[in-house]
Design a protein around this motif. Structure first.
Motif, PDB file in Angstrom:
ATOM      1  N   ARG A 272       0.827  -1.205   0.000  1.00  0.00           N
ATOM      2  CA  ARG A 272       0.000   0.000   0.000  1.00  0.00           C
ATOM      3  C   ARG A 272       0.865   1.261   0.000  1.00  0.00           C
ATOM      4  NH1 ARG A 272      -3.310  -0.493   5.009  1.00  0.00           N
ATOM      5  NH2 ARG A 272      -2.156  -2.384   5.545  1.00  0.00           N
ATOM      6  N   ALA A 273       1.948   1.247   0.770  1.00  0.00           N
ATOM      7  CA  ALA A 273       2.826   2.419   0.812  1.00  0.00           C
ATOM      8  C   ALA A 273       3.543   2.613  -0.526  1.00  0.00           C
ATOM      9  CB  ALA A 273       3.838   2.269   1.938  1.00  0.00           C
ATOM     10  N   ARG A 274       4.034   1.529  -1.118  1.00  0.00           N
ATOM     11  CA  ARG A 274       4.698   1.640  -2.412  1.00  0.00           C
ATOM     12  C   ARG A 274       3.717   2.094  -3.494  1.00  0.00           C
ATOM     13  NH1 ARG A 274       6.834  -3.242  -4.519  1.00  0.00           N
ATOM     14  NH2 ARG A 274       8.084  -1.924  -5.910  1.00  0.00           N
ATOM     15  N   SER A 275       2.458   1.668  -3.395  1.00  0.00           N
ATOM     16  CA  SER A 275       1.434   2.110  -4.336  1.00  0.00           C
ATOM     17  C   SER A 275       1.178   3.607  -4.181  1.00  0.00           C
ATOM     18  CB  SER A 275       0.134   1.330  -4.107  1.00  0.00           C
ATOM     19  OG  SER A 275       0.313  -0.053  -4.357  1.00  0.00           O
ATOM     20  N   TYR A 276       1.159   4.072  -2.937  1.00  0.00           N
ATOM     21  CA  TYR A 276       0.961   5.503  -2.671  1.00  0.00           C
ATOM     22  C   TYR A 276       2.090   6.325  -3.292  1.00  0.00           C
ATOM     23  CZ  TYR A 276       0.331   9.851  -0.075  1.00  0.00           C
ATOM     24  OH  TYR A 276       0.159  11.174   0.260  1.00  0.00           O
ATOM     25  N   LEU A 277       3.322   5.859  -3.130  1.00  0.00           N
ATOM     26  CA  LEU A 277       4.466   6.573  -3.704  1.00  0.00           C
ATOM     27  C   LEU A 277       4.420   6.529  -5.230  1.00  0.00           C
ATOM     28  CD1 LEU A 277       7.319   5.379  -1.300  1.00  0.00           C
ATOM     29  CD2 LEU A 277       6.116   7.579  -1.288  1.00  0.00           C
ATOM     30  N   ASP A 278       3.959   5.417  -5.786  1.00  0.00           N
ATOM     31  CA  ASP A 278       3.836   5.319  -7.242  1.00  0.00           C
ATOM     32  C   ASP A 278       2.881   6.381  -7.767  1.00  0.00           C
ATOM     33  OD1 ASP A 278       4.089   3.149  -9.736  1.00  0.00           O
ATOM     34  OD2 ASP A 278       2.141   4.135  -9.669  1.00  0.00           O
ATOM     35  N   ALA A 279       1.723   6.523  -7.111  1.00  0.00           N
ATOM     36  CA  ALA A 279       0.707   7.457  -7.593  1.00  0.00           C
ATOM     37  C   ALA A 279       1.097   8.909  -7.376  1.00  0.00           C
ATOM     38  CB  ALA A 279      -0.623   7.163  -6.898  1.00  0.00           C
ATOM     39  N   ASN A 280       1.814   9.195  -6.294  1.00  0.00           N
ATOM     40  CA  ASN A 280       2.071  10.586  -5.922  1.00  0.00           C
ATOM     41  C   ASN A 280       3.470  11.079  -6.257  1.00  0.00           C
ATOM     42  OD1 ASN A 280      -0.329  11.746  -4.157  1.00  0.00           O
ATOM     43  ND2 ASN A 280      -0.141   9.564  -3.687  1.00  0.00           N
ATOM     44  N   CYS A 281       4.401  10.170  -6.522  1.00  0.00           N
ATOM     45  CA  CYS A 281       5.795  10.581  -6.711  1.00  0.00           C
ATOM     46  C   CYS A 281       6.435  10.084  -8.005  1.00  0.00           C
ATOM     47  CB  CYS A 281       6.653  10.083  -5.534  1.00  0.00           C
ATOM     48  SG  CYS A 281       6.002  10.481  -3.896  1.00  0.00           S
ATOM     49  N   ALA A 282       5.941   8.951  -8.541  1.00  0.00           N
ATOM     50  CA  ALA A 282       6.665   8.273  -9.620  1.00  0.00           C
ATOM     51  C   ALA A 282       6.667   9.035 -10.932  1.00  0.00           C
ATOM     52  CB  ALA A 282       6.085   6.875  -9.843  1.00  0.00           C
ATOM     53  N   HIS A 283       5.751   9.983 -11.128  1.00  0.00           N
ATOM     54  CA  HIS A 283       5.758  10.723 -12.390  1.00  0.00           C
ATOM     55  C   HIS A 283       7.013  11.584 -12.516  1.00  0.00           C
ATOM     56  CE1 HIS A 283       3.300  12.762  -9.328  1.00  0.00           C
ATOM     57  NE2 HIS A 283       3.825  13.896  -9.768  1.00  0.00           N
ATOM     58  N   CYS A 284       7.611  11.969 -11.392  1.00  0.00           N
ATOM     59  CA  CYS A 284       8.879  12.714 -11.424  1.00  0.00           C
ATOM     60  C   CYS A 284      10.059  11.858 -10.982  1.00  0.00           C
ATOM     61  CB  CYS A 284       8.800  13.948 -10.524  1.00  0.00           C
ATOM     62  SG  CYS A 284       7.716  15.256 -11.143  1.00  0.00           S
ATOM     63  N   HIS A 285       9.848  11.057  -9.955  1.00  0.00           N
ATOM     64  CA  HIS A 285      10.942  10.269  -9.387  1.00  0.00           C
ATOM     65  C   HIS A 285      11.041   8.918 -10.097  1.00  0.00           C
ATOM     66  CE1 HIS A 285      12.039  13.040  -6.176  1.00  0.00           C
ATOM     67  NE2 HIS A 285      10.750  13.296  -6.078  1.00  0.00           N
ATOM     68  N   ARG A 286      11.753   8.960 -11.204  1.00  0.00           N
ATOM     69  CA  ARG A 286      11.974   7.799 -12.074  1.00  0.00           C
ATOM     70  C   ARG A 286      13.212   8.106 -12.916  1.00  0.00           C
ATOM     71  NH1 ARG A 286       7.520   7.492 -16.639  1.00  0.00           N
ATOM     72  NH2 ARG A 286       6.036   7.449 -14.928  1.00  0.00           N
ATOM     73  N   PRO A 287      13.812   7.104 -13.509  1.00  0.00           N
ATOM     74  CA  PRO A 287      14.960   7.369 -14.378  1.00  0.00           C
ATOM     75  C   PRO A 287      14.593   8.360 -15.475  1.00  0.00           C
ATOM     76  CG  PRO A 287      14.794   5.020 -13.915  1.00  0.00           C
ATOM     77  CD  PRO A 287      13.553   5.659 -13.345  1.00  0.00           C
ATOM     78  N   ASP A 295      13.703   5.584  -7.430  1.00  0.00           N
ATOM     79  CA  ASP A 295      12.712   5.309  -8.458  1.00  0.00           C
ATOM     80  C   ASP A 295      11.433   4.886  -7.736  1.00  0.00           C
ATOM     81  OD1 ASP A 295      11.142   4.405 -10.528  1.00  0.00           O
ATOM     82  OD2 ASP A 295      12.598   2.974 -11.315  1.00  0.00           O
ATOM     83  N   ALA A 296      10.392   5.705  -7.800  1.00  0.00           N
ATOM     84  CA  ALA A 296       9.173   5.442  -7.031  1.00  0.00           C
ATOM     85  C   ALA A 296       8.178   4.549  -7.758  1.00  0.00           C
ATOM     86  CB  ALA A 296       8.493   6.763  -6.672  1.00  0.00           C
ATOM     87  N   ARG A 297       8.495   4.101  -8.963  1.00  0.00           N
ATOM     88  CA  ARG A 297       7.537   3.299  -9.711  1.00  0.00           C
ATOM     89  C   ARG A 297       7.337   1.930  -9.072  1.00  0.00           C
ATOM     90  NH1 ARG A 297      10.213   3.374 -15.486  1.00  0.00           N
ATOM     91  NH2 ARG A 297      11.946   2.844 -14.092  1.00  0.00           N
ATOM     92  N   TYR A 298       6.069   1.545  -8.944  1.00  0.00           N
ATOM     93  CA  TYR A 298       5.729   0.265  -8.324  1.00  0.00           C
ATOM     94  C   TYR A 298       6.251  -0.904  -9.154  1.00  0.00           C
ATOM     95  CZ  TYR A 298       2.804  -3.342  -6.129  1.00  0.00           C
ATOM     96  OH  TYR A 298       2.355  -4.466  -5.475  1.00  0.00           O
TER      97      TYR A 298
END
Length: 455
Positions: A272-287, A295-298
């Motif tokens: 659940r926490a990794r999913s939250y980071l994917d939705a809220n952070c992964a659009h910027c925090h990724r390679p 890398d916040a992508r799930y």
């Protein structure tokens, strides 16, 4: 002899099995369950929006072609309603989503981003609950359109709703508005709502993120009730409507991973926490995204995300900081930045409140990770500020028996510095820093306040 209790259990088991069956029997033949989208209705490319951001944008939402009945949010023919598993935090607003896909295919991927055809338009309306006693009472605030332009890029526009909900007006710049919210106690508080500018939109929706953020397999692998009344998995419905290339087998869709909603207790707190980071952070925090190490992508395996014990670029003045410091929220920079409204807040745009549920979820995950107990930083009373005369400051630590050490010159307190035993009297300016120690615990981070004392 079979008792009534056992018969009841048997009937329930049979009933559940039938409800879960993927096919229905009719006249001795197996028929698939109904699809959420029985057929595809292609929307006009771009609706009535320009093909490029520099074109003439309709000044009213009613002129965009998104709705046949704008006041009542009735979408135009061809717009597909949808929802996602884990929404981006938008200050507690409820969102209604539609997408207009022209007569072309979405480049589907079971992982990663999808590529939408030129002329696709995403429509999202935001409504803010304004009465804690009645969540159904909402204020309609804005509708955002994200257009996949003719060059392969995207642009976004924002329409602000009029107070009577008759229509919404195009905004040419960002705005902030105070929205009155009635609390559970009947009092009224003000919540700031930020309407993003067009440059704000492309700060996140850009080539580094394939333009579109939330619509991907791990977010769309969920059930949705369509206007027809049919409830279906969104991937299955879109696949049946032949929106995807390549076409996918329904059996393969059922095997895909899906994000975990914050309140889905059938999934682990880590999921659940990794999913939250994917939705809220992964659009910027990724390679290839923003400058950062993690890398916040799930879809990225946890051991490759550089989240747990991952190094940070900016330490925020914390000793031994990490992206996530196991069992230590105080040295977990990602937690710090989600749990603040200061300049370091993340996400940095269009967030005026703290997502308390998301913060609690991250805290639960971090504290579930193995590690020593950690001391909280000492609290100071009163807090720093300007004082006309002498002031006495009390220090406190939640852990009984903890040893508080402090300095008055701004240096980091160590075990050999002054021990706190009674209120500290200040008669001149000082930078008071304090840290807690106790055997068997990780020392606290340093607490700091600045006191301006005297005229």
């Amino acid at each position: 002899m079979v008792c009534k209790y056992h018969l009841l259990i048997a009937f329930l088991v049979v009933g559940l099995a039938l409800a879960a069956a993927p096919i229905a029997e009719a006249g001795g033949k197996s028929e698939p369950l109904p699809y959420g989208l029985s057929a595809r209705i292609a929307a006009p490319p771009f609706l009535r929006m320009p093909q490029l951001a520099g074109g003439k944008i309709p000044p009213l939402l009613s002129q965009t072609g998104a709705f046949s009945d704008t006041r009542n949010l009735i979408p135009s023919k061809g717009l597909i309603p949808y929802d996602i598993v884990v929404p981006f935090w938008s200050d507690g607003a409820a969102k209604s989503r539609w997408v207009a896909v022209p007569n072309a295919k979405i480049k589907y991927s079971p992982t990663g981003d999808w590529i939408f055809p030129k002329g696709t338009v995403f429509v999202k309306t935001f409504e803010l609950p304004t009465d804690a006693a009645d969540p159904a009472v909402k204020r309609r605030l804005e509708t955002r359109l994200l257009v996949c332009d003719s060059t392969g890029g995207v642009y976004g526009v924002v329409y602000k709703w009029r107070p009577d909900n008759s229509d919404a007006d195009l905004l040419t710049t960002s705005q902030a508005e105070e929205i009155p919210i009635k609390t559970a106690m009947g009092e009224v508080r003000q919540q700031t709502w930020y309407y993003p500018s067009r440059p704000d939109c492309v700060a996140c929706h850009n080539a580094k993120t394939s333009g579109v953020l939330g619509v991907k397999a791990r977010q769309m692998n969920r059930v949705f009730t369509y206007p027809s009344g049919v409830t279906d998995n969104e991937l299955r419905a879109w696949n049946h409507a032949r929106l995807f290339t390549p076409q996918v087998n329904d059996a393969d869709l059922a095997k895909l991973p899906t994000l975990a909603a914050a309140d889905d207790v059938t999934r682990s707190v880590q999921d659940r926490a990794r999913s939250y980071l994917d939705a809220n952070c992964a659009h910027c925090h990724r390679p290839g995204g923003t400058v950062a190490y993690f890398d916040a992508r799930y879809d990225t395996p946890l051991e490759k995300q550089e989240l747990i014990d991952g190094p940070v670029l900016i330490d925020q003045g914390i000793d031994r900081p990490r992206v996530i410091s196991p069992h230590d929220i105080w040295r977990s920079i990602i937690y710090m930045r989600v749990n603040t409204l200061d300049d370091i807040k993340m996400p940095p745009i269009a967030r005026e409140t703290i997502d308390q549920q998301g913060v609690k979820l991250l805290q639960d995950w971090i504290t579930s990770l193995p590690g020593r107990a950690v001391l909280d930083p000492p609290t100071m009373s009163p807090q720093g500020g300007t004082f006309g005369g002498a002031v006495e400051i009390s220090l406190a630590e939640r852990e009984p028996g903890a040893d508080i050490r402090y300095t008055l010159d701004g240096s980091v307190p160590g075990r050999s510095d002054m021990r706190y035993e009674s209120p500290i009297k200040l008669t001149s300016p000082a930078v008071l820093r304090a840290r807690a120690y106790k055997d068997g615990f990780t020392r606290s981070i340093t607490a700091q306040e600045i006191f301006i004392v005297g005229k």
